[in-house]
Design a protein around this motif. Structure first.
Motif, PDB file in Angstrom:
ATOM      1  N   LYS A 113       0.846  -1.194   0.000  1.00 29.18           N
ATOM      2  CA  LYS A 113       0.000   0.000   0.000  1.00 29.18           C
ATOM      3  C   LYS A 113       0.880   1.241   0.000  1.00 29.18           C
ATOM      4  CE  LYS A 113      -0.614  -0.127   5.057  1.00 29.18           C
ATOM      5  NZ  LYS A 113       0.078  -1.400   5.298  1.00 29.18           N
ATOM      6  N   LEU A 114       0.360   2.315  -0.584  1.00 21.92           N
ATOM      7  CA  LEU A 114       1.117   3.561  -0.662  1.00 21.92           C
ATOM      8  C   LEU A 114       1.193   4.237   0.691  1.00 21.92           C
ATOM      9  CD1 LEU A 114      -0.249   5.017  -4.040  1.00 21.92           C
ATOM     10  CD2 LEU A 114       2.036   4.090  -3.595  1.00 21.92           C
ATOM     11  N   LEU A 115       2.219   5.060   0.872  1.00 23.08           N
ATOM     12  CA  LEU A 115       2.473   5.703   2.152  1.00 23.08           C
ATOM     13  C   LEU A 115       1.495   6.841   2.414  1.00 23.08           C
ATOM     14  CD1 LEU A 115       5.187   4.219   1.526  1.00 23.08           C
ATOM     15  CD2 LEU A 115       6.348   6.133   2.656  1.00 23.08           C
ATOM     16  N   GLU A 116       1.205   7.063   3.700  1.00 26.54           N
ATOM     17  CA  GLU A 116       0.443   8.226   4.132  1.00 26.54           C
ATOM     18  C   GLU A 116       1.435   9.284   4.627  1.00 26.54           C
ATOM     19  OE1 GLU A 116      -2.173   6.893   7.176  1.00 26.54           O
ATOM     20  OE2 GLU A 116      -2.890   5.179   6.016  1.00 26.54           O
TER      21      GLU A 116
ATOM     22  N   THR B  74      21.370   1.946   6.117  1.00 29.20           N
ATOM     23  CA  THR B  74      20.013   1.420   5.935  1.00 29.20           C
ATOM     24  C   THR B  74      19.010   2.557   5.768  1.00 29.20           C
ATOM     25  OG1 THR B  74      20.466  -0.576   7.213  1.00 29.20           O
ATOM     26  CG2 THR B  74      18.176   0.108   7.058  1.00 29.20           C
ATOM     27  N   SER B  75      19.090   3.559   6.641  1.00 31.68           N
ATOM     28  CA  SER B  75      18.152   4.691   6.595  1.00 31.68           C
ATOM     29  C   SER B  75      18.262   5.449   5.280  1.00 31.68           C
ATOM     30  CB  SER B  75      18.417   5.637   7.772  1.00 31.68           C
ATOM     31  OG  SER B  75      18.191   4.989   9.000  1.00 31.68           O
ATOM     32  N   ALA B  76      19.510   5.611   4.805  1.00 32.12           N
ATOM     33  CA  ALA B  76      19.706   6.315   3.531  1.00 32.12           C
ATOM     34  C   ALA B  76      19.080   5.541   2.377  1.00 32.12           C
ATOM     35  CB  ALA B  76      21.201   6.525   3.283  1.00 32.12           C
ATOM     36  N   GLY B  77      19.284   4.215   2.384  1.00 30.20           N
ATOM     37  CA  GLY B  77      18.691   3.382   1.338  1.00 30.20           C
ATOM     38  C   GLY B  77      17.178   3.411   1.382  1.00 30.20           C
ATOM     39  N   VAL B  78      16.628   3.341   2.587  1.00 31.15           N
ATOM     40  CA  VAL B  78      15.169   3.388   2.747  1.00 31.15           C
ATOM     41  C   VAL B  78      14.630   4.734   2.258  1.00 31.15           C
ATOM     42  CG1 VAL B  78      13.335   3.528   4.485  1.00 31.15           C
ATOM     43  CG2 VAL B  78      15.037   1.700   4.612  1.00 31.15           C
ATOM     44  N   PHE B  79      15.321   5.809   2.604  1.00 33.31           N
ATOM     45  CA  PHE B  79      14.875   7.149   2.202  1.00 33.31           C
ATOM     46  C   PHE B  79      14.810   7.264   0.676  1.00 33.31           C
ATOM     47  CE2 PHE B  79      15.592  11.543   1.007  1.00 33.31           C
ATOM     48  CZ  PHE B  79      14.703  12.234   1.830  1.00 33.31           C
ATOM     49  N   ILE B  80      15.896   6.863   0.025  1.00 37.82           N
ATOM     50  CA  ILE B  80      15.944   6.960  -1.442  1.00 37.82           C
ATOM     51  C   ILE B  80      14.870   6.073  -2.073  1.00 37.82           C
ATOM     52  CG2 ILE B  80      17.355   6.468  -3.479  1.00 37.82           C
ATOM     53  CD1 ILE B  80      19.817   7.160  -1.735  1.00 37.82           C
ATOM     54  N   GLY B  81      14.755   4.851  -1.548  1.00 36.06           N
ATOM     55  CA  GLY B  81      13.781   3.918  -2.117  1.00 36.06           C
ATOM     56  C   GLY B  81      12.351   4.381  -1.941  1.00 36.06           C
ATOM     57  N   LEU B  82      12.032   4.947  -0.779  1.00 37.08           N
ATOM     58  CA  LEU B  82      10.662   5.399  -0.540  1.00 37.08           C
ATOM     59  C   LEU B  82      10.329   6.644  -1.352  1.00 37.08           C
ATOM     60  CD1 LEU B  82      10.172   4.757   3.279  1.00 37.08           C
ATOM     61  CD2 LEU B  82       9.297   3.429   1.357  1.00 37.08           C
ATOM     62  N   VAL B  83      11.331   7.484  -1.590  1.00 35.79           N
ATOM     63  CA  VAL B  83      11.103   8.632  -2.488  1.00 35.79           C
ATOM     64  C   VAL B  83      10.728   8.127  -3.879  1.00 35.79           C
ATOM     65  CG1 VAL B  83      12.236  10.532  -3.695  1.00 35.79           C
ATOM     66  CG2 VAL B  83      12.554  10.263  -1.232  1.00 35.79           C
ATOM     67  N   LEU B  84      11.422   7.073  -4.332  1.00 33.04           N
ATOM     68  CA  LEU B  84      11.091   6.480  -5.631  1.00 33.04           C
ATOM     69  C   LEU B  84       9.692   5.863  -5.613  1.00 33.04           C
ATOM     70  CD1 LEU B  84      14.487   4.756  -6.544  1.00 33.04           C
ATOM     71  CD2 LEU B  84      13.456   6.757  -7.648  1.00 33.04           C
ATOM     72  N   ALA B  85       9.363   5.190  -4.490  1.00 28.91           N
ATOM     73  CA  ALA B  85       8.048   4.548  -4.387  1.00 28.91           C
ATOM     74  C   ALA B  85       6.931   5.581  -4.463  1.00 28.91           C
ATOM     75  CB  ALA B  85       7.956   3.748  -3.086  1.00 28.91           C
ATOM     76  N   VAL B  86       7.122   6.704  -3.778  1.00 29.45           N
ATOM     77  CA  VAL B  86       6.093   7.745  -3.770  1.00 29.45           C
ATOM     78  C   VAL B  86       5.997   8.426  -5.132  1.00 29.45           C
ATOM     79  CG1 VAL B  86       5.471   9.995  -2.792  1.00 29.45           C
ATOM     80  CG2 VAL B  86       6.286   8.162  -1.291  1.00 29.45           C
ATOM     81  N   SER B  87       7.139   8.691  -5.756  1.00 36.16           N
ATOM     82  CA  SER B  87       7.140   9.423  -7.029  1.00 36.16           C
ATOM     83  C   SER B  87       6.649   8.566  -8.193  1.00 36.16           C
ATOM     84  CB  SER B  87       8.545   9.958  -7.326  1.00 36.16           C
ATOM     85  OG  SER B  87       9.478   8.885  -7.398  1.00 36.16           O
ATOM     86  N   THR B  88       6.868   7.239  -8.112  1.00 33.05           N
ATOM     87  CA  THR B  88       6.457   6.360  -9.219  1.00 33.05           C
ATOM     88  C   THR B  88       5.112   5.675  -8.964  1.00 33.05           C
ATOM     89  OG1 THR B  88       7.630   4.454  -8.259  1.00 33.05           O
ATOM     90  CG2 THR B  88       8.856   5.878  -9.791  1.00 33.05           C
ATOM     91  N   GLY B  89       4.691   5.623  -7.693  1.00 31.95           N
ATOM     92  CA  GLY B  89       3.438   4.951  -7.366  1.00 31.95           C
ATOM     93  C   GLY B  89       3.579   3.447  -7.208  1.00 31.95           C
ATOM     94  N   TYR B  90       4.810   2.922  -7.244  1.00 37.70           N
ATOM     95  CA  TYR B  90       5.032   1.472  -7.072  1.00 37.70           C
ATOM     96  C   TYR B  90       5.125   1.154  -5.577  1.00 37.70           C
ATOM     97  CZ  TYR B  90       5.931   1.026 -12.059  1.00 37.70           C
ATOM     98  OH  TYR B  90       5.809   1.036 -13.430  1.00 37.70           O
TER      99      TYR B  90
END
Length: 305
Positions: free
Chosen positions: A109-112, A160-176
């Motif tokens: 599910k997408l982030l709130e 880990t936090s840096a990887g999560v941050f980058i990945g979640l930015v991608l998730a939010v911007s792409t909708g995946y």
């Protein structure tokens, strides 16, 4: 024998406890506002950081206790126990993350409130980065395996936090949305690797690992420059136990040399070695010429190569 109590190491270990609580709180708030399983995984690792900070503090204090009848070489190895326990906790955290991520993998599910959550998590990561660098630097300088292990663990948390941050930015911007649980699983793999490194290094200390090559070179140089009057040194052996280093070797002297003169050479060697290896404990066996040399030999002044 009195153990060397290092107030800097103990003070940093103590302040690591409230700081770990603060960072954990920030990361759990970031998870609460977003619902991200990747941020939850980051928060779970911070819970381990809190437990590890408690263990490190109390075992560092225990390791500083002076030698007694039951522990005549001191309690230095307690710090390695702290590092091993921390490695085990890291692995437990990784398994908990896998459990949380696996369910989300099939129902992503997408982030709130992603901006707020990621901002909070980024602030926690910056705090960890500064603290980890301090712990690693002081841990190495003061030969504290528990403090250095804590710093390396926190540094892995930063990565880990840096990887999560980058990945979640991608998730939010792409909708995946599936990127969220996939990132959590990647975090778990990284944490497992870090746990393995912490445990393997600490077990080396518990198994009486020798001093570093640089330290051995310094010991050899000190022996070579301060052994005038002797005929040779052999059977050099070393082991490291936290801040303490144990060094012993055989010193060959002329058969007719008075005991007092041989003792003077030993005192000179002890002072020189302790100058380059602070906290070292030495045992020098004096033997007359003619004995067969064995073990590791060290060149001394006035003797052939």
């Amino acid at each position: 024998m009195t153990a060397r109590t290092d107030p800097i190491v103990e003070r940093l270990a103590f302040w690591g406890i409230p700081l770990a609580f603060g960072v954990m709180g920030l990361k759990l708030v970031a998870w609460w506002v977003t619902g991200s399983v990747a941020l939850l995984s980051d928060g779970l690792e911070s819970i381990v950081n809190v437990v590890a900070a408690f263990i490190a503090y109390f075992l560092i204090r225990y390791a500083a206790r002076p030698a007694d009848d039951d522990h005549q070489f001191g309690h230095h190895k307690a710090e390695y126990m702290s590092a091993v326990l921390e490695g085990a906790l890291i692995i437990v955290a990784a398994l908990l993350i896998v459990q949380e991520a696996w369910g989300e993998l099939f129902a992503p599910k997408l982030l709130e409130a992603p901006v707020l959550g990621l901002g909070i998590n980024a602030a926690a990561g910056v705090i960890n980065l500064v603290w980890a660098r301090v712990l690693i630097r002081v841990g190495r300088r003061h030969m504290s395996p528990a403090l250095a292990a804590d710093g390396h663990h926190i540094m892995s948390d930063v990565v880990t936090s840096a990887g999560v941050f980058i990945g979640l930015v991608l998730a939010v911007s792409t909708g995946y949305a599936i990127l969220d649980p996939l990132l959590a699983l990647a975090v778990a793999v990284n944490i497992l690797y870090q746990g393995y490194k912490v445990i393997s290094h600490s077990l080396g200390g518990l198994m009486d690992r020798a001093v570093t090559p640089e330290e051995e070179a310094a010991i050899r140089a000190a022996i070579k420059a301060n052994s005038a009057g002797s005929l040779g040194v052999h059977d050099l052996r070393t082991r490291r136990a936290g801040a303490a280093a144990f060094i012993d070797f055989h010193l060959v002297v002329p058969a007719d040399m008075p005991v007092a003169e041989a003792h003077e050479i030993c005192d000179r060697l002890e002072d020189a070695i302790k100058e380059v290896i602070p906290g070292a404990s030495l045992a020098i066996h004096v033997e007359p010429e003619g004995e067969r040399a064995h073990g590791i030999k060290v060149k001394v002044e006035g003797t052939p190569n």
